[in-house]
Design a protein around this motif. Structure first.
Motif, PDB file in Angstrom:
ATOM      1  N   LEU A 329       8.957  55.711  70.591  1.00 27.96           N
ATOM      2  CA  LEU A 329       9.407  55.814  71.983  1.00 27.96           C
ATOM      3  C   LEU A 329      10.884  55.447  72.110  1.00 27.96           C
ATOM      4  N   THR A 330      11.313  54.423  71.373  1.00 28.06           N
ATOM      5  CA  THR A 330      12.719  54.032  71.407  1.00 28.06           C
ATOM      6  C   THR A 330      13.605  55.161  70.896  1.00 28.06           C
ATOM      7  N   LEU A 333      13.732  57.836  73.530  1.00 29.11           N
ATOM      8  CA  LEU A 333      14.606  57.425  74.632  1.00 29.11           C
ATOM      9  C   LEU A 333      16.075  57.591  74.249  1.00 29.11           C
ATOM     10  N   PHE A 430       6.216  58.132  77.532  1.00 27.78           N
ATOM     11  CA  PHE A 430       7.594  58.594  77.642  1.00 27.78           C
ATOM     12  C   PHE A 430       7.939  58.935  79.091  1.00 27.78           C
ATOM     13  N   SER A 433       8.635  55.723  80.775  1.00 29.07           N
ATOM     14  CA  SER A 433       9.909  55.132  80.357  1.00 29.07           C
ATOM     15  C   SER A 433      11.115  55.881  80.917  1.00 29.07           C
ATOM     16  N   THR A 434      10.948  57.143  81.280  1.00 33.66           N
ATOM     17  CA  THR A 434      12.052  57.943  81.819  1.00 33.66           C
ATOM     18  C   THR A 434      11.902  58.187  83.318  1.00 33.66           C
ATOM     19  N   LYS A 444      14.748  49.311  75.848  1.00 31.63           N
ATOM     20  CA  LYS A 444      13.357  49.252  75.410  1.00 31.63           C
ATOM     21  C   LYS A 444      12.477  50.153  76.258  1.00 31.63           C
ATOM     22  N   PRO A 445      11.381  50.651  75.699  1.00 31.44           N
ATOM     23  CA  PRO A 445      10.431  51.447  76.492  1.00 31.44           C
ATOM     24  C   PRO A 445       9.820  50.606  77.610  1.00 31.44           C
TER      25      PRO A 445
END
Length: 503
Positions: A329-330, A333, A430, A433-434, A444-445
């Motif tokens: 995920l990082t 991102l 994701f 996180s976005t 970080k997520p």
């Protein structure tokens, strides 16, 4: 607490209570449910799971045996023989296009229950699978009953276990659905019996089946749970060429990528073709008995394996989240931010350049100065225009963010292939996180913080404790009789611990 979250919490409470009552001498299983709840909270914070989902529903809490293969491989005959009763229909053509979950029933007769009985019970492998059915059905949303069913029977062989008979792979209708559900079963099973029909030693027509069943197992950590079974070997007795038949199948598996593995050679004596030569008959019977003994031994051992598997899954899931999911995920991102910054720069530079060209061509620089002065003077019309301009810029920015995220998400199905569950989890996490409310400068997520890191550490420690407890139950390395005599004391302590937890 949302209604969906309350429902899954109640189901897990019921599961924990049921396991504690059913296995009083093995409290590990009931304790593991509590550890799964901790994992769920971390995964829900990150976005891997919805509030109505739980990792506890990704495992079967009863030992599970999957029986896979083509429609002519004798799967149903094997199951009937193992159970000692006529449960499944048999024949040389496809006779059932459903997944049949078989479990023990106290009644003296076989009962067939609809698929909804499985869809609503977290103890079974198809809990809430109806959501996936809607996603994968080629003909649109259909009832879960069209895909799965539950059968209960009074056979002692199945007490405390679950067996699943899969439909044949040769049926074209609902084929994609069948393959996806098969993958779901493979992931959950403690033992997978893969049947092949020895009457067809050159299986070129089943190339895709071999690739799906075999190629996907090569790099699995649990590849030892697959047993490849050549059934109906009695048909080769007339030519007395079982070695040639086995070699033909081994070549086919090698083409699918599996270079190692053992074939078990069996047949059903009650349905076998007569073997006239006594020596050949004796040799075939001896081999069948040896291989059947090995298969039965593996089937009997799965209850112990199941306990270790559940404890192992806790540690593995925590490790996967911490070391793989967060890293992935990082990385996603980071790629997303680079794309957003790149396209934001291109778009806003282009807009700024065009605006400058327009002002220059129309010689309207005085209007810009007047507008800035009005904004500084807090004049309402100019403030409204500024707000509209900022809103337009924000709209462009967040549109770019959304488009950049979608372009990354579209690549996930290709990357994860048949693993739809993992693909879905990464997509959900994701997106979270976005989300528009999260500033882009966060490294970080979503949901990844010190508190959740500590929870994963607790879960890993608990998983190790569970494995040690299982070792105390099932092993005795020193072999001293005194330890066996002291076993009731251990049970008493366990009972006290269990009562303390319940209180």
């Amino acid at each position: 607490m949302p209604q969906s979250s309350t429902n899954i919490y109640k189901r897990l409470q019921s599961l924990e209570k049921h396991l504690a009552e059913e296995h009083p001498d093995n409290p590990v299983l009931a304790k593991a449910v509590h550890s799964f709840r901790k994992l769920d909270r971390v995964a829900q914070d990150i976005g891997l799971l919805d509030r109505n989902e739980s990792y506890a529903t990704y495992v079967t809490w009863w030992p599970m045996i999957a029986v896979l293969g083509t429609f002519s491989a004798g799967k149903s005959t094997f199951i009937n023989s193992y159970l000692g009763l006529h449960l499944q229909r048999t024949g040389n053509q496809a006779v059932d296009d459903k997944f049949t979950v078989i479990c023990y029933g106290s009644d003296h007769e076989v009962k067939t229950l609809p698929g909804v009985a499985l869809d609503a019970d977290p103890r079974f492998p198809f809990f809430q699978i109806s959501r996936s059915i809607t996603e994968i059905s080629e003909a649109g949303p259909q009832r879960i009953d069209a895909y799965i069913q539950l059968k209960t029977c009074p056979s002692e062989k199945i007490r405390g276990k679950i067996m699943i008979d899969s439909p044949g792979f040769d049926a074209d209708s609902q084929r994609n659905s069948t393959l996806r559900l098969t993958q779901h079963i493979i992931d959950l099973s403690d033992l997978v019996l893969v049947f092949f029909d020895a009457r067809h030693p050159e299986p070129g027509a089943m190339k895709d089946t071999l690739e799906y069943l075999v190629a996907g197992t090569i790099n699995r950590a649990d590849s030892n749970k697959f047993l490849y079974i050549l059934n109906q070997m009695d048909v080769t007795a007339k030519e007395d060429n079982p070695e040639e038949v086995v070699s033909a199948w081994q070549r086919s598996l090698a083409q699918a990528g599996l270079l190692a593995g053992k074939f078990y050679r069996i047949y059903n004596p009650d349905a076998a073709s007569p073997i006239d030569d006594s020596q050949i008959k004796e040799r075939y019977e001896k081999k069948r008995e040896e291989d059947m003994a090995e298969i039965n031994t593996r089937m009997q051992q799965i209850e112990i394996e199941r306990s270790y598997r559940i404890a192992g899954m806790l540690e593995q899931t925590a490790e996967t989240i911490e070391n793989q999911v967060i890293h992935k995920l990082t990385s996603m991102l980071h790629s997303w931010k680079k794309r957003v910054i790149l396209f934001d720069g291109i778009l806003f530079s282009t807009l700024l350049l065009l605006s400058g060209v327009v002002l220059y061509q129309t010689n309207s620089w005085d209007l810009l100065k007047t507008f800035c002065g009005n904004v500084m003077a807090n004049e309402t019309p100019s403030l409204i225009m500024l707000a509209s301009l900022l809103g337009f810029i924000g709209y462009i920015h967040f549109t770019v963010r959304s488009k950049a995220a979608n372009s990354i998400i579209k690549k996930l199905p290709v990357e994860f292939g048949h693993d739809h569950t993992t693909c879905k989890q990464y997509t959900q996490a994701f997106i979270k996180s976005t989300a528009a409310y999260r500033p882009m400068f966060l490294q970080k997520p979503a949901g990844w913080n010190t508190a959740n890191q500590q929870i994963l550490g607790q879960v890993k420690n608990e998983a190790n404790d569970y494995i040690q407890s299982l070792n105390d139950l099932f092993t005795n390395p020193s072999g001293r009789k005194a330890e066996v005599e002291e076993e009731p004391t251990v049970e008493t302590v366990t009972e006290v611990e269990t009562k303390a937890e319940q209180s």
